[in-house]
Design a protein around this motif. Structure first.
Motif, short mmCIF file in Angstrom:
data_model
loop_
_atom_site.label_atom_id
_atom_site.label_comp_id
_atom_site.label_asym_id
_atom_site.label_seq_id
_atom_site.Cartn_x
_atom_site.Cartn_y
_atom_site.Cartn_z
N ALA A 166 0.84 -1.20 0.00
CA ALA A 166 0.00 0.00 0.00
C ALA A 166 0.87 1.25 0.00
O ALA A 166 0.54 2.25 -0.63
N GLY A 167 1.99 1.19 0.66
CA GLY A 167 2.91 2.32 0.68
C GLY A 167 3.54 2.56 -0.67
O GLY A 167 3.93 3.68 -0.99
N LEU A 168 3.63 1.53 -1.50
CA LEU A 168 4.21 1.70 -2.83
C LEU A 168 3.23 2.33 -3.81
O LEU A 168 3.63 3.04 -4.72
N ALA A 169 1.96 2.02 -3.67
CA ALA A 169 0.98 2.41 -4.67
C ALA A 169 0.87 3.92 -4.80
O ALA A 169 1.06 4.66 -3.86
N ALA A 170 0.59 4.36 -6.01
CA ALA A 170 0.47 5.79 -6.27
C ALA A 170 -0.99 6.18 -6.42
O ALA A 170 -1.82 5.35 -6.71
N GLY A 171 -1.31 7.48 -6.27
CA GLY A 171 -2.70 7.87 -6.42
C GLY A 171 -2.90 9.35 -6.60
O GLY A 171 -2.63 10.12 -5.71
N SER A 172 -3.40 9.74 -7.78
CA SER A 172 -3.71 11.13 -8.06
C SER A 172 -4.50 11.20 -9.35
O SER A 172 -3.99 10.82 -10.39
N PRO A 193 -10.03 -8.78 -8.15
CA PRO A 193 -10.23 -7.59 -7.31
C PRO A 193 -9.71 -7.75 -5.87
O PRO A 193 -9.43 -6.76 -5.20
N ALA A 194 -9.55 -8.98 -5.40
CA ALA A 194 -9.08 -9.20 -4.03
C ALA A 194 -7.56 -9.36 -3.94
O ALA A 194 -7.03 -9.64 -2.87
N THR A 195 -6.85 -9.15 -5.04
CA THR A 195 -5.40 -9.35 -5.04
C THR A 195 -4.70 -8.39 -4.07
O THR A 195 -5.19 -7.29 -3.83
N ILE A 196 -3.56 -8.83 -3.54
CA ILE A 196 -2.74 -7.94 -2.72
C ILE A 196 -1.61 -7.34 -3.56
O ILE A 196 -0.85 -6.53 -3.06
N MET A 197 -1.51 -7.75 -4.81
CA MET A 197 -0.46 -7.20 -5.68
C MET A 197 -0.81 -5.76 -6.03
O MET A 197 -1.94 -5.45 -6.42
N PRO A 198 0.16 -4.87 -5.89
CA PRO A 198 -0.13 -3.47 -6.20
C PRO A 198 -0.28 -3.26 -7.70
O PRO A 198 0.30 -3.99 -8.50
N PRO A 199 -1.04 -2.26 -8.09
CA PRO A 199 -1.11 -1.89 -9.51
C PRO A 199 0.13 -1.06 -9.83
O PRO A 199 0.30 0.06 -9.34
N TYR A 200 1.00 -1.58 -10.63
CA TYR A 200 2.26 -0.90 -10.92
C TYR A 200 2.10 0.24 -11.93
O TYR A 200 3.03 1.03 -12.11
N TYR A 201 0.94 0.33 -12.58
CA TYR A 201 0.74 1.41 -13.56
C TYR A 201 -0.70 1.90 -13.55
O TYR A 201 -1.32 2.12 -14.57
N ARG A 202 -1.24 2.07 -12.36
CA ARG A 202 -2.58 2.64 -12.20
C ARG A 202 -2.50 3.66 -11.08
O ARG A 202 -1.77 3.48 -10.11
N LEU A 203 -3.28 4.73 -11.21
CA LEU A 203 -3.24 5.79 -10.21
C LEU A 203 -4.57 6.00 -9.50
O LEU A 203 -4.59 6.51 -8.39
N ASP A 204 -5.67 5.64 -10.12
CA ASP A 204 -6.98 5.95 -9.55
C ASP A 204 -7.43 4.89 -8.55
O ASP A 204 -7.05 3.73 -8.63
N GLY A 205 -8.22 5.31 -7.57
CA GLY A 205 -8.84 4.42 -6.62
C GLY A 205 -7.91 3.81 -5.58
O GLY A 205 -8.27 2.83 -4.94
N LEU A 206 -6.75 4.37 -5.39
CA LEU A 206 -5.79 3.83 -4.43
C LEU A 206 -5.89 4.56 -3.10
O LEU A 206 -6.29 5.71 -3.04
N GLN A 207 -5.51 3.88 -2.03
CA GLN A 207 -5.58 4.46 -0.69
C GLN A 207 -4.23 4.33 -0.01
O GLN A 207 -3.42 3.48 -0.37
N ARG A 208 -3.99 5.16 0.99
CA ARG A 208 -2.76 5.12 1.80
C ARG A 208 -1.52 5.08 0.92
O ARG A 208 -0.73 4.15 0.98
N VAL A 209 -1.35 6.08 0.11
CA VAL A 209 -0.25 6.16 -0.84
C VAL A 209 0.94 6.86 -0.18
O VAL A 209 0.79 7.92 0.41
N ALA A 210 2.11 6.27 -0.32
CA ALA A 210 3.33 6.89 0.20
C ALA A 210 3.54 8.22 -0.50
O ALA A 210 3.33 8.32 -1.72
N PRO A 211 3.95 9.25 0.22
CA PRO A 211 4.10 10.58 -0.38
C PRO A 211 4.97 10.62 -1.63
O PRO A 211 4.64 11.31 -2.59
#
Length: 152
Positions: free
Chosen positions: A13-19, A107-125
């Protein structure tokens, strides 16, 4: 859920991006069935660079959850499929979708989306507004995974 799984989820979750505004900067791609058939860059990736991304804990963190043919890495994950045989189990397009956004398939995967930005939570700054991997890095990882033909 085990402590190891929570640790993995927290790190992922810390790896995932979101904006939402940065999503426009992503290169477009088309999902066809269970695959992204076309390269994100229009060029093949480099398998040696892909192995470096997969096998180190500084970039993709793949070995946090996966194991594979990395004898130099002592601790490898047990939460996700072994990467050995990836090139035999899935097509290039199927592998690409699994890297880009495996939640499209599970949809239940724990693998992060390596090239998606939308709908993510708790994103590392340091990952806000940008994908975890660049299109070039995704194609490099894909090139490496395609070489893994031997089953575990």
């Amino acid at each position: 859920m085990t402590g190891r799984r929570w640790l993995c989820l927290g790190l992922v979750a810390g790896l995932a991006a979101g904006s939402a505004s940065a999503q426009e900067a992503l290169r477009p791609y088309e999902v066809v069935g269970d695959a992204i058939p076309a390269s994100l860059t229009g060029q093949p990736g480099d398998a040696a660079r892909g192995r470096a991304i997969v096998g180190t804990r500084q970039v993709g963190l793949c070995l946090l959850c996966h194991s594979g043919p990395f004898p130099e890495e002592r601790f490898q994950g047990e939460l996700a499929p072994d990467l050995r045989g990836s090139g035999s189990r899935w097509s290039e397009g199927q592998l690409r979708l699994r890297i880009v956004d495996s939640a499209r398939l599970n949809p239940a995967t724990i693998m992060p989306p390596y090239y998606r930005l939308d709908g993510l939570q708790r994103v590392a700054p340091n990952f806000r507004g940008k994908p975890i991997l660049t299109p070039e890095q995704i194609e490099d990882v894909l090139a490496y995974l395609k070489t893994l033909r031997e089953q575990p």
